[in-house]
Design an enzyme around this catalytic site. Structure first.
Site, PDB file in Angstrom:
ATOM      1  N   LYS A 162      46.967 -16.475   3.640  1.00 21.44           N
ATOM      2  CA  LYS A 162      46.242 -14.802   3.410  1.00 21.44           C
ATOM      3  C   LYS A 162      47.018 -14.201   2.302  1.00 21.44           C
ATOM      4  O   LYS A 162      46.603 -13.209   1.908  1.00 21.44           O
ATOM      5  CB  LYS A 162      46.565 -14.207   4.949  1.00 21.44           C
ATOM      6  N   HIS A 178      46.045  -9.745  17.302  1.00 21.95           N
ATOM      7  CA  HIS A 178      45.523 -10.944  17.084  1.00 21.95           C
ATOM      8  C   HIS A 178      45.825 -11.783  18.348  1.00 21.95           C
ATOM      9  O   HIS A 178      46.708 -11.725  18.663  1.00 21.95           O
ATOM     10  CB  HIS A 178      45.850 -11.385  15.560  1.00 21.95           C
TER      11      HIS A 178
END
Ligand code: 7TS
Length: 409
Positions: free
Chosen positions: A229, A126
Site C-alpha cells: 500500500k 477493516h
C-alpha cells in the site's frame, strides 16, 4: 498539478504501469487503497536483487548470503528510520498488515487475554482488524467491544473512556479508515488508553503512504503496515512493536530462524526480532519495500501530503456537484479516499461502467462491513488516491459518472 514543489508529471513518469490504455482509454487508476502501483525504482531493486544478490539470509558463510543478509537487515534499518522506531529489533517482517494483526492477536492475545476479559476495537475497522480478534475472543472466552462511529464517519470518542474498562486487555484502532478515509486522532486515543493501562495496536495500512508516521511520537505499542500500500511489493509488511512489549510475548509460528538451539526435548528461542520471523522471509520484498521508502523520501512526504489534500478537496467538490451522488464520510480529518453512493444505481454497476471508460475504482464493502452497515448501505463506490493521481484523473471519474447517470436516466 498542485503544490509548489511537487511535480506530478515527474512522479507519473516513474510509474510505468500508468502509461497504458485500458479498453481503448488511458488508464485512470483510482484504486490505490487496495494496492498502490510501483515506481521503476522498486521494480529495479527487485530485478537487481535477483540478478546479483539472491541467497538465503542468516545462514550461509558465502558472499551472496552475506550480501542478501546485509540487504535484508538494511531494509529493516530503513523501515526503522522511516517510522522512527527506537531499535531494529522492534521491526518484524510479516506478509502484510493482516499477518501483523494476527501475530499480535495470537501471541500477545493468547498470553494476555483470558475468560471474561475484553478486546476493544472500533466500528470502522477493516476485517483484518476485526476477525483475528473475534477468533481470539471465541478461543479464550473474551468479549469483543466496539467504539461506535457517528454519521459523519468519526469515532464517538466521548464513549472511549467508558468502553476502556479494567477488563480491557488491548485496544486495536485503524489510523485511517480504508472505506471512508477518516483519519483518527490516534495520538490522543493512545494517551487515553494508556491512562487506563491498556496497550494499543494501530492499523497503519492506509497511513504510511500519505503522511509522516512516527511511532515514538504516537507512543503506540504496535503499528501494523503493508508494503504494497506504500508503493512496495505485495507479500511484505511490518509489525512494529515496542521492545518491552515484544519481549513479553511468546513466539507465534515455529520453524527456522526463530530458534537459537533445538533438541528433541526443548527449543531455545532466538532474540528479537528473529523470534517472530519463522522460516525463510520475503527477502526481495523487504528490499523492494526499502526502495519504496527511499522513493517516497525522494519525492518528499510533506509534498505528497499537500498534493493528497489538494486532490481530496478537489475530488470532494467535483463529486458533490453530481446530482444524486452522496459522499459518505465527512469526518474532521480525511485522507486518500472518496467513498460515495449514487441514487438508484448499484455500486457494482457504477464500477462496470467506469471500467469501460478506463477508470479503475473499487465497488463493494471494502472489507469493512460493520462500518457500511452503520451507514445503512451494503456497498459504496470508492475512488482512492495516491501521489501519482491528478486533477485530470478526477475529471475523468466525473465524466464517467455522468455517463452512469445517462445510462440509468
Ligand atoms: N487494514 C486496512 C485499514 C486496510 O485498508 C487493509 C487492506 C488491511 C488492513 C489489510 O491489508 P493487507 O495488505 O494485509 O491485505 N485494504 C484493502 C482495501 O481497502 N481494498 O483492498 C484491500
Amino acid at each position: 498539478m498542485s503544490g509548489k514543489d511537487f511535480d506530478v508529471a515527474r512522479v507519473r513518469a516513474d510509474f510505468p504501469i500508468l502509461h497504458q490504455e485500458v479498453r481503448g482509454r488511458p488508464l485512470v487508476y483510482l484504486d490505490s487503497a487496495a494496492t498502490t502501483q510501483k515506481p521503476q525504482a522498486v521494480i529495479d531493486a527487485l530485478v537487481r536483487y535477483y540478478t546479483h544478490d539472491n541467497a538465503n539470509v542468516h545462514r550461509g558463510v558465502h558472499a551472496l548470503s552475506e550480501r542478501s543478509t546485509a540487504a535484508y537487515e538494511g531494509a529493516r534499518e530503513r523501515i526503522r528510520r522511516f517510522i522512527n522506531a527506537r531499535d531494529t529489533k522492534e521491526i518484524i517482517f510479516v506478509r502484510g498488515c493482516t499477518e501483523a494483526v494476527n501475530l499480535v492477536a495470537q501471541s500477545f492475545g493468547r498470553s494476555k487475554v483470558g475468560p471474561g476479559d475484553e478486546v476493544l476495537i472500533t466500528a470502522m475497522e477493516h476485517h483484518s482488524n476485526i476477525v483475528p480478534w473475534q477468533m481470539l475472543c471465541d478461543k479464550v472466552g473474551a468479549t469483543l467491544k466496539m467504539v461506535p462511529v457517528d454519521e459523519r464517519g468519526d469515532l464517538r470518542l466521548e464513549q472511549l473512556d467508558a468502553l476502556l474498562t479494567e477488563r480491557t486487555r488491548i485496544l486495536a484502532v485503524t489510523h485511517v479508515s480504508n472505506a471512508l478515509g477518516t483519519v483518527n486522532p490516534v495520538k490522543e486515543i493512545v494517551k487515553r488508553a494508556h491512562a487506563k493501562g491498556v496497550p494499543v495496536l494501530l492499523d497503519g495500512a492506509q497511513a504510511l503512504q500519505h503522511f509522516r508516521v512516527d511511532v515514538q511520537d504516537l507512543d503506540c505499542d504496535f503499528y501494523a503496515l503493508s508494503g504494497h500500500k506504500a508503493f512496495g511489493p505485495t507479500g511484505i509488511g511490518v509489525l512494529y512493536g515496542k521492545a518491552s512489549v515484544l519481549e513479553s510475548m511468546p513466539p507465534w509460528q515455529g520453524g527456522g530462524d526463530m530458534i537459537l538451539t533445538v533438541t528433541m526435548e526443548k527449543t531455545v528461542y532466538n532474540r528479537l526480532p528473529y523470534r517472530f520471523e519463522a522460516g525463510t522471509p520475503d527477502i526481495s520484498g523487504a528490499v523492494g519495500l526499502a526502495a519504496a521508502l527511499d522513493y517516497i523520501d525522494s519525492v518528499g512526504l510533506d509534498a505528497i501530503a499537500a498534493h493528497d489534500r489538494d486532490l481530496l478537496e478537489y475530488g470532494a467538490q467535483a463529486l458533490e456537484a453530481i446530482p444524486g451522488l452522496k459522499l459518505l464520510g465527512r469526518g474532521r480529518e480525511r485522507s486518500g479516499v472518496l467513498s460515495f453512493i449514487m441514487e438508484d444505481v448499484h455500486a457494482h454497476d457504477v464500477g462496470t461502467i467506469l471500467d469501460r471508460e478506463g477508470v479503475a475504482i473499487r465497488a463493494g464493502h471494502h472489507c469493512a462491513q460493520p462500518l457500511l452497515s452503520c451507514f445503512g448501505v451494503a456497498a459504496t463506490v470508492r475512488a482512492s488516491l495516491a501521489m501519482y493521481n491528478t486533477r485530470e484523473d478526477i475529471d475523468a471519474l466525473v465524466r464517467g459518472l455522468h455517463k452512469v447517470r445517462e445510462v440509468f436516466a
